[in-house]
Design an enzyme around this catalytic site. Structure first.
Site, PDB file in Angstrom:
ATOM      1  N   GLU A  47      -5.598   2.277  -3.959  1.00 16.57           N
ATOM      2  CA  GLU A  47      -3.529   2.724  -4.085  1.00 16.57           C
ATOM      3  C   GLU A  47      -3.098   1.167  -3.036  1.00 16.57           C
ATOM      4  O   GLU A  47      -1.924   1.197  -2.988  1.00 16.57           O
ATOM      5  CB  GLU A  47      -3.321   3.584  -2.675  1.00 16.57           C
ATOM      6  CG  GLU A  47      -3.279   3.616  -1.519  1.00 16.57           C
ATOM      7  CD  GLU A  47      -4.912   4.727  -1.080  1.00 16.57           C
ATOM      8  OE1 GLU A  47      -4.659   4.738   0.326  1.00 16.57           O
ATOM      9  OE2 GLU A  47      -5.406   4.887  -2.185  1.00 16.57           O
ATOM     10  N   ASN A 107      -2.408  13.104  -2.898  1.00 12.61           N
ATOM     11  CA  ASN A 107      -3.850  13.569  -3.690  1.00 12.61           C
ATOM     12  C   ASN A 107      -4.068  14.821  -2.772  1.00 12.61           C
ATOM     13  O   ASN A 107      -4.028  15.660  -3.749  1.00 12.61           O
ATOM     14  CB  ASN A 107      -4.606  12.079  -3.609  1.00 12.61           C
ATOM     15  CG  ASN A 107      -4.451  11.561  -4.760  1.00 12.61           C
ATOM     16  OD1 ASN A 107      -3.294  11.964  -5.612  1.00 12.61           O
ATOM     17  ND2 ASN A 107      -4.875  10.237  -4.283  1.00 12.61           N
ATOM     18  N   ASP A 114       0.636  -1.171  -0.028  1.00 11.28           N
ATOM     19  CA  ASP A 114       0.250   0.014   0.453  1.00 11.28           C
ATOM     20  C   ASP A 114       0.952   1.738   0.109  1.00 11.28           C
ATOM     21  O   ASP A 114       2.227   1.429   0.740  1.00 11.28           O
ATOM     22  CB  ASP A 114      -0.707   0.388   0.988  1.00 11.28           C
ATOM     23  CG  ASP A 114      -2.276   1.221   1.272  1.00 11.28           C
ATOM     24  OD1 ASP A 114      -3.116   1.003  -0.119  1.00 11.28           O
ATOM     25  OD2 ASP A 114      -1.769   1.885   1.390  1.00 11.28           O
ATOM     26  N   ASP A 132      -2.076   9.655  -9.782  1.00 13.06           N
ATOM     27  CA  ASP A 132      -1.927   8.444 -11.074  1.00 13.06           C
ATOM     28  C   ASP A 132      -1.135   8.423 -11.690  1.00 13.06           C
ATOM     29  O   ASP A 132      -0.092   7.551 -12.036  1.00 13.06           O
ATOM     30  CB  ASP A 132      -3.068   9.684 -11.335  1.00 13.06           C
ATOM     31  CG  ASP A 132      -4.409   8.880 -11.573  1.00 13.06           C
ATOM     32  OD1 ASP A 132      -5.373   8.751 -10.921  1.00 13.06           O
ATOM     33  OD2 ASP A 132      -5.132   9.874 -12.882  1.00 13.06           O
ATOM     34  N   HIS A 186      -4.635  14.456  -8.142  1.00 15.72           N
ATOM     35  CA  HIS A 186      -4.919  13.240  -8.292  1.00 15.72           C
ATOM     36  C   HIS A 186      -4.504  12.975  -9.477  1.00 15.72           C
ATOM     37  O   HIS A 186      -4.377  11.696  -9.898  1.00 15.72           O
ATOM     38  CB  HIS A 186      -6.620  13.174  -8.911  1.00 15.72           C
ATOM     39  CG  HIS A 186      -7.383  12.996  -7.107  1.00 15.72           C
ATOM     40  ND1 HIS A 186      -7.902  11.825  -6.387  1.00 15.72           N
ATOM     41  CD2 HIS A 186      -8.709  13.366  -7.130  1.00 15.72           C
ATOM     42  CE1 HIS A 186      -8.208  11.961  -5.455  1.00 15.72           C
ATOM     43  NE2 HIS A 186      -8.861  13.558  -6.077  1.00 15.72           N
TER      44      HIS A 186
END
Length: 335
Positions: A255, A220, A212, A229, A225
């Site tokens: 994630e 973020n 993770d 990404d 975002h």
């Protein structure tokens, strides 16, 4: 000339017969040219290209059989009727063998017999020409249809190839995560079941690695975002680069990622996890001009215990990952 007229070459060294037979045929609408010897006959044939040749086999200079051979070798559709005396039937037989269509024996008792032979030969020529034209037309049609079929086959093959590629693409899209290029969670549950069954069948080890991204929400929130990404995409690339072909990796959640490592014990799986952790952390992100960020991940590794459920197997790896978070993140817990 009538609509059924033909160009006829009449070859005979008897001038009276030549004149009589020529006039007779002209009166019936035919275009007649005459030759008294073989040399003239060959010249006229080559220039006039007659539809029918009435050829006396006994000529003073050239053999009628030689003339016959010359004409039949040049054009099989020229109607050939040979004329012979009563005592030369052997020559007639040889002429027929060499391609003559019919024969007449002189002296002629009735010129109607000559006319009958002429009409029969011309009709045969007409039928031969029609047959040839039909064959040529048929061959053209066959070639045309063959080309059409070839084009249809190629077009159909292109369509089938496109459909096959579309099906493969659809299958890939249904199994993979577009952003990371890894498999999705739905495919994970099918695949891990198959790997557990294989491990039980062959009594081989099977390990899982759950990872993770640390502080991903804060990343973020700070950079947006689109930058987030980029982090997910890069992690997918690093994982794909460092696992084996026999391994498989999945984007398990937002994630969170999971790696299935067949024929791999817990210690070997931990080494793979550490390589992924270090390689990813070394990568620098630049979410803003002049801002360099290194993103960390936490990883949990475990191996399958024979007889346990798949959910227990996955939960243990997941708990190890959360233990790595509690240990300060950017680490691997293996137990």
């Amino acid at each position: 000339m009538t609509s059924h007229s033909a160009r006829i070459l009449l070859v005979d060294d008897e001038l009276t017969l030549l004149e009589l037979l020529g006039d007779y045929l002209r009166d019936r609408g035919h275009d007649v040219v005459t030759a008294e010897n073989g040399a003239s006959a060959l010249d006229l044939y080559n220039t006039e290209l007659p539809d029918l040749v009435l050829l006396d086999l006994k000529l003073p200079d050239v053999s009628g059989l030689d003339i016959l051979r010359h004409i039949t070798s040049r054009d099989e559709e020229t109607a050939m009727v040979v004329i012979s005396g009563v005592g030369s039937l052997d020559d007639v037989i040889e002429a027929l063998r060499r391609g003559a269509w019919d024969f007449l024996v002189k002296p002629f008792i009735n010129l109607e017999l000559v006319m009958h032979a002429v009409e029969k030969a011309l009709e045969k020529r007409r039928l031969r020409q029609e047959n040839r034209l039909y064959r040529e037309h048929l061959e053209e049609e066959v070639q045309r249809r063959t080309q059409e079929l070839r084009q249809e086959i190629l077009a159909r093959k292109r369509i089938e190839d496109d459909l096959r590629r579309s099906e493969m693409r659809y299958r890939e899209l249904s199994l993979t995560d577009e952003l990371t290029g890894l498999y999705n969670a739905r495919h994970f549950f099918r695949q891990v079941q198959a790997e557990v069954e294989r491990a039980m069948r062959y009594d081989s080890p099977l390990s899982l690695c759950v990872l993770d991204i640390d502080h991903f929400k804060e990343y973020n929130d700070s950079y947006g975002h689109l930058c987030g990404d980029s982090v997910l995409s890069e992690l997918g690339r690093v994982i794909q680069k460092l696992i084996r072909d026999s391994d498989s990796a999945y984007r398990y959640g937002g994630e969170e990622f999971i790696i299935v490592l067949p024929a791999t014990n817990r210690e070997e799986a931990a080494r793979v996890a550490e390589r992924i952790r270090c390689s990813f952390h070394e990568h620098a992100f630049f979410p803003r001009p002049g801002t360099e960020v290194h993103v960390a991940i936490s990883l949990g590794v475990t191996s399958y215990v024979p007889g346990e459920s798949i959910s227990d197997f996955v939960d243990r790896a997941d708990q190890n990952m959360y233990a790595a978070k509690k240990c300060g993140r950017n680490t691997t817990v293996c137990r």
